[in-house]
Write an enzyme that holds these catalytic residues in place. Sequence first.
Site, PDB file in Angstrom:
ATOM      1  N   GLU A 116       7.356  67.778  58.466  1.00 51.62           N
ATOM      2  CA  GLU A 116       6.864  66.744  58.478  1.00 51.62           C
ATOM      3  C   GLU A 116       8.211  65.807  58.201  1.00 51.62           C
ATOM      4  OE1 GLU A 116       4.040  66.290  55.359  1.00 51.62           O
ATOM      5  OE2 GLU A 116       2.970  67.999  56.133  1.00 51.62           O
ATOM      6  N   LYS A 118      10.314  63.336  56.463  1.00 54.07           N
ATOM      7  CA  LYS A 118      10.466  63.048  54.900  1.00 54.07           C
ATOM      8  C   LYS A 118      10.356  61.510  54.740  1.00 54.07           C
ATOM      9  CE  LYS A 118      12.552  64.386  50.518  1.00 54.07           C
ATOM     10  NZ  LYS A 118      12.601  62.911  49.968  1.00 54.07           N
ATOM     11  N   ASP A 120      10.845  57.772  53.367  1.00 55.63           N
ATOM     12  CA  ASP A 120      11.535  57.613  52.229  1.00 55.63           C
ATOM     13  C   ASP A 120      10.783  56.406  51.557  1.00 55.63           C
ATOM     14  OD1 ASP A 120      13.482  57.476  50.425  1.00 55.63           O
ATOM     15  OD2 ASP A 120      15.013  56.469  51.603  1.00 55.63           O
ATOM     16  N   TYR A 236       1.100  56.795  54.530  1.00 55.88           N
ATOM     17  CA  TYR A 236       0.924  58.347  55.370  1.00 55.88           C
ATOM     18  C   TYR A 236       0.274  59.261  54.333  1.00 55.88           C
ATOM     19  CZ  TYR A 236       3.463  55.868  59.140  1.00 55.88           C
ATOM     20  OH  TYR A 236       4.167  54.877  60.069  1.00 55.88           O
ATOM     21  N   LYS A 326      17.586  67.267  53.689  1.00 51.78           N
ATOM     22  CA  LYS A 326      18.177  65.847  53.675  1.00 51.78           C
ATOM     23  C   LYS A 326      19.274  65.799  54.763  1.00 51.78           C
ATOM     24  CE  LYS A 326      17.598  63.467  50.276  1.00 51.78           C
ATOM     25  NZ  LYS A 326      16.971  63.389  48.723  1.00 51.78           N
ATOM     26  N   CYS A 421      36.263  29.418  39.239  1.00 52.35           N
ATOM     27  CA  CYS A 421      34.931  29.435  40.139  1.00 52.35           C
ATOM     28  C   CYS A 421      35.407  28.818  41.311  1.00 52.35           C
ATOM     29  CB  CYS A 421      33.988  28.344  39.428  1.00 52.35           C
ATOM     30  SG  CYS A 421      32.682  28.440  40.805  1.00 52.35           S
ATOM     31  N   CYS A 424      33.567  25.304  41.668  1.00 52.15           N
ATOM     32  CA  CYS A 424      33.443  24.186  41.063  1.00 52.15           C
ATOM     33  C   CYS A 424      35.062  24.112  40.419  1.00 52.15           C
ATOM     34  CB  CYS A 424      32.598  23.968  40.191  1.00 52.15           C
ATOM     35  SG  CYS A 424      32.675  24.988  38.585  1.00 52.15           S
ATOM     36  N   CYS A 439      30.590  31.906  36.280  1.00 52.99           N
ATOM     37  CA  CYS A 439      30.738  30.606  36.239  1.00 52.99           C
ATOM     38  C   CYS A 439      29.773  29.847  35.350  1.00 52.99           C
ATOM     39  CB  CYS A 439      30.585  29.749  37.576  1.00 52.99           C
ATOM     40  SG  CYS A 439      30.784  27.782  37.534  1.00 52.99           S
ATOM     41  N   CYS A 444      27.852  23.326  38.062  1.00 55.85           N
ATOM     42  CA  CYS A 444      28.482  23.788  39.285  1.00 55.85           C
ATOM     43  C   CYS A 444      27.478  23.679  40.404  1.00 55.85           C
ATOM     44  CB  CYS A 444      28.938  25.194  38.889  1.00 55.85           C
ATOM     45  SG  CYS A 444      29.433  26.011  40.656  1.00 55.85           S
TER      46      CYS A 444
END
Length: 684
Positions: A116, A118, A120, A236, A326, A421, A424, A439, A444
Amino acid sequence: MASALSPHQEIQELRDQLRHHEYLYYVEDSPELTDAQYDALMNRLKRLEEKHPELVAADSPSQRVGGKPKDGFVKMPHSRPMLSLDNAYNEEELRAWDQRVRDALPSTESVRYVCELKLDGLSLALQYSPGAHGTAHLERGLTRGDGSIGEDVTSNVRTIRSVPLSISVEKLKAAGLPQSFEVRGEVVLPQSAFVKLNEEREAAGQAPAANPRNAAAGTIRTLEPNIVAQRRLDFYAYFLLRDGEFLLPQQSTTLDALKTSGFRVNKYAKTLKSIDEVVTFIADAEPLRDTLGYEIDGVVIKVDATAQQRRLGFTGKAPRWAIAYKFAARAGITKLEDVLFQVGRTGKVTPVAALAPVSIGGTTVTRATLHNADEIARLGVRLGDYVQVERGGDVIPKIVEVVDDKTHPRGTTEIVFPKLCPECGSALVRADGEVDWRCVNASCPARVREELLHFAARSVMNIEGLGDAMVAQLLVAGYVKGIADLYWLTKQQLLKLERVGDKSAQALLDEIEGSKSASLARVLLGLGLRFVGERTAQLLAAHFGSMDALMAASAEELEAVNEVGPRVSQAILEFFGEAKNKELVERLRAAGLTFTAEKRTTTTTLDGLTFVLTGTLPNLTRESAKEKIESAGGRVSGSVSKKTSYVVAGEEAGSKLDRANSLGVAVLDEAGLLKLLEKESPTG
Ligand code: IVH
């Protein structure tokens, strides 16, 4: 025709039709109706059910979205542990496993394997029990949890359209199924739904989910079934059990029976006679990865015959009769051309790699996350380096290593993490013990922009029409400086903006007006407190019931909420401790936001569980164990039955333990009980 039927008959008829078309759509993948035709049938059913509430049934296709679990999920034991699989990473390991399987069985026996894909996703157990008129109905859906105890996510599972809510007598007969059984399988989030979800999350200024599996796991644990319903999870099926035992003598016939009874079964499964055939199957399966529309990370190979499985048994946490082959992660090599520094809603600065375009598993990749400054240092990566980029189930690719990193060819330059930053110019700050640079300038422009986008996002305040372009214009024009200002926008102002006519201005004002009735949970999410995501916001709203109660709560009271620990409570206290945030809430209130929440009823999470105590526990007396269980909402009973959730067994446990074992009831020792209670304890 329809008018000749009684409402009751017409409702029955519509339900049958809808179920049939759901089956064609979700299981057979061959719809016969357009979406509009399907919706028309569903609307007709809903209207009839509204008119005749006495005829509404829980397994009606109209009832997929129902009540919400208010206070987290109840934990439930599995009928038999949900194990994981050992892995093989190459052909050699796979053949070694095949050899072990055949060595463990008499040499006269042949072995067949079922291969089958696999998937995820994450595994789920669906329990069906007798429904009306000989049907079987979905009683409960449990997550895998720790393998022995799962979480009851029934209300969310019901929204998955490929999960039948009830199965007709005819289908049960055709499949040879009793009315009570359990189906196990994998819940997955299709890639298209994953991309859509991440677009929404990004628009909301939330970190995107790393991969469809994480997104599916998060979704199945969401406390709002209507959100789950929108996300289009898919299920499934691959196992069929009864009383904790496999129901049928083969895995191959199990898949057939599942299909016949109306479950979605992955169409690529195949029964094979030798390991050579398995190797071919795997070689054929790997290229499918990019065409399926959902993620797979390998192939699961199972011994077909249940009798052989039984003789092979288990090692530790995995069966000997199955293995996961895998696939290697999909990777490519490309050049790091630039690093962009993005400022998020919370001020966090994230380095993002700009890559020379490279095709990995059918997708052109031009961006990869570099997470933070530490990650750049760990990789030792420089601008101009060639890097190995991996795309697992992850849609956001990551840089795994620098290729040939010892001899940086001339032309590479150091990546300099900015001190200021980029938006800003204020100094970035890195708090003790944290990896991220931030920041801290609350005004900002990047932060304000992200805050507004987050606030307006569909999953937050759901203000349509307030996207990137509109937010940018509002900021430039100076009409808004923060979220509360949205509620004081006028039509005259909007009409001065580019590409805004009377109609769109009114539409936006209506959307903003409509958002005033958003739930407390959504407003909390919209405020953007650190560590307060969707789920925590929902739990807090359900627990406190009002903004005022939440704002007045002490650390201790906050930590009495399921899943709220010191880190979250601290962040909440800090947030409401700041005058400007209190002011923000008051301005929102003055604008007419209602912050409505239903206060939870008192369900604790051992609710509905029955325990039987037997034998002498090492530390607890019988009485104190009973008290602990009861104060967590559980019930203690004197005799073991199939309905018993757990038997807690100590020294010299007798017949009750035997009975538990023969009925397949989960058995805990004292430590197991304490662990379970600890999980229930609000501060845990
Ligand atoms: S059989 C003891 N079949 O893979 C049997 N699992 O790595 C274990 N998975 O926890 C489950 N597709 O979540 C099985 N066709 C499939 C699967 C599958 C995906 C997942 C499942 C399991 C994990 C083990």
